[in-house]
Scaffold this motif. Sequence first.
Motif, PDB file in Angstrom:
ATOM      1  N   PRO A   1       0.967   6.492  -8.746  1.00 39.42           N
ATOM      2  CA  PRO A   1       1.451   6.786  -7.390  1.00 39.42           C
ATOM      3  C   PRO A   1       2.753   6.032  -7.114  1.00 39.42           C
ATOM      4  CG  PRO A   1      -0.882   6.185  -7.387  1.00 39.42           C
ATOM      5  CD  PRO A   1      -0.343   5.852  -8.738  1.00 39.42           C
ATOM      6  N   PRO A   2       3.609   6.579  -6.264  1.00 41.78           N
ATOM      7  CA  PRO A   2       4.853   5.888  -5.927  1.00 41.78           C
ATOM      8  C   PRO A   2       4.561   4.557  -5.232  1.00 41.78           C
ATOM      9  CG  PRO A   2       4.488   7.760  -4.465  1.00 41.78           C
ATOM     10  CD  PRO A   2       3.470   7.862  -5.534  1.00 41.78           C
ATOM     11  N   TYR A   3       5.404   3.571  -5.519  1.00 34.90           N
ATOM     12  CA  TYR A   3       5.238   2.228  -4.931  1.00 34.90           C
ATOM     13  C   TYR A   3       5.824   2.226  -3.521  1.00 34.90           C
ATOM     14  CZ  TYR A   3       5.503  -2.862  -4.479  1.00 34.90           C
ATOM     15  OH  TYR A   3       5.362  -4.161  -4.054  1.00 34.90           O
ATOM     16  N   THR A   4       5.016   1.766  -2.573  1.00 33.74           N
ATOM     17  CA  THR A   4       5.463   1.749  -1.168  1.00 33.74           C
ATOM     18  C   THR A   4       6.210   0.482  -0.798  1.00 33.74           C
ATOM     19  OG1 THR A   4       3.378   0.784  -0.409  1.00 33.74           O
ATOM     20  CG2 THR A   4       3.507   3.195  -0.526  1.00 33.74           C
ATOM     21  N   GLY A   5       6.233  -0.476  -1.703  1.00 36.53           N
ATOM     22  CA  GLY A   5       6.895  -1.741  -1.410  1.00 36.53           C
ATOM     23  C   GLY A   5       5.969  -2.800  -0.860  1.00 36.53           C
ATOM     24  N   ARG A   6       4.723  -2.450  -0.627  1.00 34.68           N
ATOM     25  CA  ARG A   6       3.752  -3.420  -0.111  1.00 34.68           C
ATOM     26  C   ARG A   6       2.645  -3.658  -1.136  1.00 34.68           C
ATOM     27  NH1 ARG A   6       2.429  -1.793   6.158  1.00 34.68           N
ATOM     28  NH2 ARG A   6       4.541  -2.133   7.029  1.00 34.68           N
TER      29      ARG A   6
ATOM     30  N   PRO B   1       2.028  -3.432  -7.171  1.00 31.53           N
ATOM     31  CA  PRO B   1       2.452  -2.104  -7.642  1.00 31.53           C
ATOM     32  C   PRO B   1       1.245  -1.313  -8.118  1.00 31.53           C
ATOM     33  CG  PRO B   1       3.868  -3.813  -8.552  1.00 31.53           C
ATOM     34  CD  PRO B   1       2.722  -4.523  -7.898  1.00 31.53           C
TER      35      PRO B   1
END
Length: 427
Positions: free
Chosen positions: A257-262, A265
């Motif tokens: 899944p794409p990393y949301t930055g929170r 990872p």
Amino acid sequence: MTPEEMAQVRPRLEAFAAGMLGGLARSDQRAKGELYVRGLLLDGKRKSMQPMADRLGVDHQQLQQFVTSSTWDYVEVRGRLARWAGEFIDPRAFVIDDTGFPKDGVDSPGVARMYSGSLGKVGNCQVGVSVHAVTDWASAAIDWRLYLPRSWDDLAIDHTDDPEAAGEIRARRARSKIPNEVRHREKWRQALDMLDEITGDEQAGAWGLDPRPVVADAGYGDCTEFRLALERRGMPYVLAVKATTSVHSADVEPVTPPYTGRGRPPVPRYPDAPSTLAALALAAGRRALRRVTWRHGTRKTAGNPTAAMTSRFLALRVRPANRDIPRATDGTLPECWLIAEWPPGKAEPTDYWLSTLPTDTPLRELVRLAKIRWRIEHDYRELKDGLGLDHFEGRSYLGWHRHVTLTALAQAFCTSLRYDPKAPAPA
């Protein structure tokens, strides 16, 4: 065998017993071992010690002392039997199974109310776990363990808070002379112990047989820990499993899944929940089926003159899905074979197996190994009905293991006779 038949083959039996019991330190032990095996082979409804002694014309205390208190190592005898089977039978597989020994009382080691496949129900019995060296034409029961339920282990969690119950268990264990180190152990762990003993390094005390594919029913195949332990040992398997076993199709790949930055990872994971073996087989459909004959039996008919045992099978590559199964760094689960039997006239498959045999293994070979457990049914029938496997009336742990070992020797001798009934005894 009748006494007359025994007289004809006795020189061969003595030579066979000398090879199997040759490691015993004393000549009288070797003679009593041959005597006991001879008693198991002679005709008679009961193969407990008194009836065998009567047929042999000896004092039953000779047999009693040899089995229960004489100093000889049954493990060494099993090792000799296993090496004989490795050469004489040249097994295609090691088959694991267990069988029940019905009992009336409560004093025989390991006896408890538990399910027995041979009884087909819960009953008062002992259960023995066995490993058989198997090929299409013959098999040999080369190793055994007596299963001890928790009710025979005073150190089991169930009994730690009940000193009185633990004391009763210790007294029962003492009467049966169960070694202190022998405890409740799951059947699949006992099976692994035996496989290690059979295939391990001879210099380390094991028997040194070449590994073979491991075959077992769903009682073992449904245990993820058992399958993983075989894989760690590099032992390929063909194990029966339930239709509800969770799997992914082999062509499904994990995605990240794409990393949301929170937070951490994300790691790769499969996009959809796992399916089941039954669902994948039904999705493949009848178009994936192939007709396979795995062996020829003895019941010939006008419609089946060769007694061919034939059904329809499919084989798919799948990835079993379980939280205990290690994943690769890219998130993928290990791949293996799914074999499913879908007989004509059935709305869905009736039997399922998982196998770690190589990807280029022909379907017929997969099916033949999956079906090779029929030999074990033959083994148990011959061992029990003909050779008295479950007739032992002693109440010692050591005596049980010695009796089943000597019964296995008797069966192996029968196998050698069937292979060449007219062969003379070695000089």
